[in-house]
Design a protein around this motif. Structure first.
Motif, PDB file in Angstrom:
ATOM      1  N   LEU A   1      28.626  55.099  69.042  1.00  0.00           N
ATOM      2  CA  LEU A   1      27.289  55.204  68.457  1.00  0.00           C
ATOM      3  C   LEU A   1      27.229  54.603  67.057  1.00  0.00           C
ATOM      4  O   LEU A   1      26.259  53.917  66.713  1.00  0.00           O
ATOM      5  N   LEU A   2      28.260  54.863  66.265  1.00  0.00           N
ATOM      6  CA  LEU A   2      28.238  54.415  64.880  1.00  0.00           C
ATOM      7  C   LEU A   2      28.589  52.941  64.719  1.00  0.00           C
ATOM      8  O   LEU A   2      28.537  52.411  63.607  1.00  0.00           O
ATOM      9  N   ASN A   3      28.901  52.280  65.826  1.00  0.00           N
ATOM     10  CA  ASN A   3      29.138  50.841  65.796  1.00  0.00           C
ATOM     11  C   ASN A   3      28.063  50.044  66.527  1.00  0.00           C
ATOM     12  O   ASN A   3      28.183  48.818  66.655  1.00  0.00           O
ATOM     13  N   ILE A   4      27.008  50.714  66.995  1.00  0.00           N
ATOM     14  CA  ILE A   4      25.918  49.998  67.664  1.00  0.00           C
ATOM     15  C   ILE A   4      25.246  49.044  66.682  1.00  0.00           C
ATOM     16  O   ILE A   4      24.958  47.889  66.995  1.00  0.00           O
TER      17      ILE A   4
ATOM     18  N   GLY B   1      22.277  53.726  55.646  1.00  0.00           N
ATOM     19  CA  GLY B   1      21.488  54.876  55.216  1.00  0.00           C
ATOM     20  C   GLY B   1      22.284  56.024  54.641  1.00  0.00           C
ATOM     21  O   GLY B   1      21.712  57.015  54.208  1.00  0.00           O
ATOM     22  N   SER B   2      23.615  55.893  54.624  1.00  0.00           N
ATOM     23  CA  SER B   2      24.471  56.988  54.209  1.00  0.00           C
ATOM     24  C   SER B   2      25.412  56.550  53.094  1.00  0.00           C
ATOM     25  O   SER B   2      25.828  55.385  53.036  1.00  0.00           O
ATOM     26  N   ALA B   3      25.774  57.498  52.243  1.00  0.00           N
ATOM     27  CA  ALA B   3      26.707  57.209  51.156  1.00  0.00           C
ATOM     28  C   ALA B   3      28.161  57.297  51.598  1.00  0.00           C
ATOM     29  O   ALA B   3      29.047  56.914  50.840  1.00  0.00           O
ATOM     30  N   ILE B   4      28.431  57.793  52.803  1.00  0.00           N
ATOM     31  CA  ILE B   4      29.823  58.070  53.163  1.00  0.00           C
ATOM     32  C   ILE B   4      30.326  57.338  54.411  1.00  0.00           C
ATOM     33  O   ILE B   4      31.517  57.059  54.501  1.00  0.00           O
ATOM     34  N   PHE B   5      29.473  57.016  55.367  1.00  0.00           N
ATOM     35  CA  PHE B   5      29.958  56.420  56.608  1.00  0.00           C
ATOM     36  C   PHE B   5      30.370  54.966  56.406  1.00  0.00           C
ATOM     37  O   PHE B   5      29.750  54.228  55.649  1.00  0.00           O
ATOM     38  N   GLN B   6      31.437  54.567  57.122  1.00  0.00           N
ATOM     39  CA  GLN B   6      31.950  53.206  57.053  1.00  0.00           C
ATOM     40  C   GLN B   6      31.452  52.368  58.242  1.00  0.00           C
ATOM     41  O   GLN B   6      30.944  52.907  59.220  1.00  0.00           O
ATOM     42  N   TYR B   7      31.590  51.064  58.096  1.00  0.00           N
ATOM     43  CA  TYR B   7      31.298  50.149  59.205  1.00  0.00           C
ATOM     44  C   TYR B   7      32.261  48.971  59.088  1.00  0.00           C
ATOM     45  O   TYR B   7      32.351  48.371  58.032  1.00  0.00           O
ATOM     46  N   PRO B   8      32.972  48.631  60.132  1.00  0.00           N
ATOM     47  CA  PRO B   8      32.954  49.323  61.422  1.00  0.00           C
ATOM     48  C   PRO B   8      33.521  50.733  61.312  1.00  0.00           C
ATOM     49  O   PRO B   8      34.356  51.005  60.442  1.00  0.00           O
ATOM     50  N   TYR B   9      33.076  51.589  62.198  1.00  0.00           N
ATOM     51  CA  TYR B   9      33.527  52.975  62.203  1.00  0.00           C
ATOM     52  C   TYR B   9      34.685  53.090  63.182  1.00  0.00           C
ATOM     53  O   TYR B   9      34.560  52.782  64.373  1.00  0.00           O
TER      54      TYR B   9
ATOM     55  N   TYR C   1      22.270  64.519  58.377  1.00  0.00           N
ATOM     56  CA  TYR C   1      22.003  64.261  59.796  1.00  0.00           C
ATOM     57  C   TYR C   1      21.990  62.764  60.054  1.00  0.00           C
ATOM     58  O   TYR C   1      21.684  61.955  59.175  1.00  0.00           O
ATOM     59  N   TRP C   2      22.370  62.394  61.252  1.00  0.00           N
ATOM     60  CA  TRP C   2      22.144  61.031  61.728  1.00  0.00           C
ATOM     61  C   TRP C   2      21.933  61.082  63.231  1.00  0.00           C
ATOM     62  O   TRP C   2      22.389  62.004  63.900  1.00  0.00           O
ATOM     63  N   LEU C   3      21.218  60.107  63.735  1.00  0.00           N
ATOM     64  CA  LEU C   3      20.867  60.059  65.151  1.00  0.00           C
ATOM     65  C   LEU C   3      21.175  58.672  65.695  1.00  0.00           C
ATOM     66  O   LEU C   3      20.941  57.658  65.014  1.00  0.00           O
ATOM     67  N   SER C   4      21.686  58.620  66.922  1.00  0.00           N
ATOM     68  CA  SER C   4      21.977  57.345  67.560  1.00  0.00           C
ATOM     69  C   SER C   4      20.735  56.462  67.597  1.00  0.00           C
ATOM     70  O   SER C   4      19.627  56.948  67.884  1.00  0.00           O
ATOM     71  N   PRO C   5      20.873  55.152  67.331  1.00  0.00           N
ATOM     72  CA  PRO C   5      19.718  54.253  67.442  1.00  0.00           C
ATOM     73  C   PRO C   5      19.144  54.197  68.858  1.00  0.00           C
ATOM     74  O   PRO C   5      18.008  53.769  69.043  1.00  0.00           O
TER      75      PRO C   5
END
Length: 209
Positions: free
Chosen positions: A28-31, A38-46, A115-119
């Motif tokens: 989900l976090l790589n879609i 939108g977040s201060a903490i999540f990385q990409y690619p995850y 919170y986060w939601l799948s695209p």
């Protein structure tokens, strides 16, 4: 705590995050880069290691606090993860002492939600339903929080709308803070829900990540 039934139409549930959620969380976090942007903490690619570390911390919170504060959003009670919701209690020290009620002088219990939601599931109002449930049912009612807050990038209107639809009101319109993963400053805003209107003058001070 939980699992919780947030809604039956549409079907929406919150239950503890598990290591079995790692593959779907990574997918989900790589879609796209929506959550990263939108977040201060999540990385990409995850990476798998990112998901494992985050879920491990969630389990450690359960051990430390004796209650769950991280949940997977699901469209069936045991279905795959479609998003994430969490609640963190504020921590205090000499620099940021614990606020007290202005009348009773009782120490206040304050939490911040995320919170986060799948695209794949946006545009259905699911995040707004979860945000409202987090604030009203979990934070205020189940966890006895006096103040509940949500911090968003000023430019992240979808996240801000979730906070507004959860019944939170603007506490701080704009503050520039360092985002460590980016190495730059970004403008954030803060929304809050107060159980007692007497605490509305108590503002969030620590915006460090």
């Amino acid at each position: 705590m939980g699992p919780y039934t947030v809604s039956t139409d549409p079907a929406l549930y919150l239950s503890a995050v598990e290591f079995s959620d790692v593959p779907e969380m990574v997918r989900l976090l790589n879609i796209n880069k929506d959550v990263y942007n939108g977040s201060a903490i999540f990385q990409y690619p995850y990476l798998v290691s990112h998901a494992q570390e985050r879920i491990q911390r969630a389990h450690e919170y359960i051990t430390t606090l004796g209650t769950n504060t991280h949940w997977a959003m699901r469209s069936s009670p045991t279905g795959p993860m479609i998003g994430w919701a969490h609640l963190h209690f504020d921590h205090y020290d000499d620099r940021y002492p614990q606020p007290v009620h202005p009348i009773t002088q009782k120490p206040l219990k304050i939490a911040e939600i995320g919170y986060w939601l799948s695209p794949e599931h946006t545009g259905q109002g699911l995040a707004a339903r979860v945000g409202k449930f987090l604030v009203q049912e979990i934070a205020h009612k189940d966890m006895d929080c006096d103040i509940v807050r949500a911090v968003s990038y000023v430019a992240n209107m979808p996240s801000r709308k979730v906070a507004e639809r959860a019944g939170m009101v603007m506490e701080l319109e704009q503050k520039s803070i360092l985002i460590p993963k980016l190495g730059v400053f970004r403008d954030v805003c803060c929304y809050a829900s107060h159980r007692d209107q007497a605490t509305k003058g108590i503002m969030k001070e620590n915006y460090d990540y």
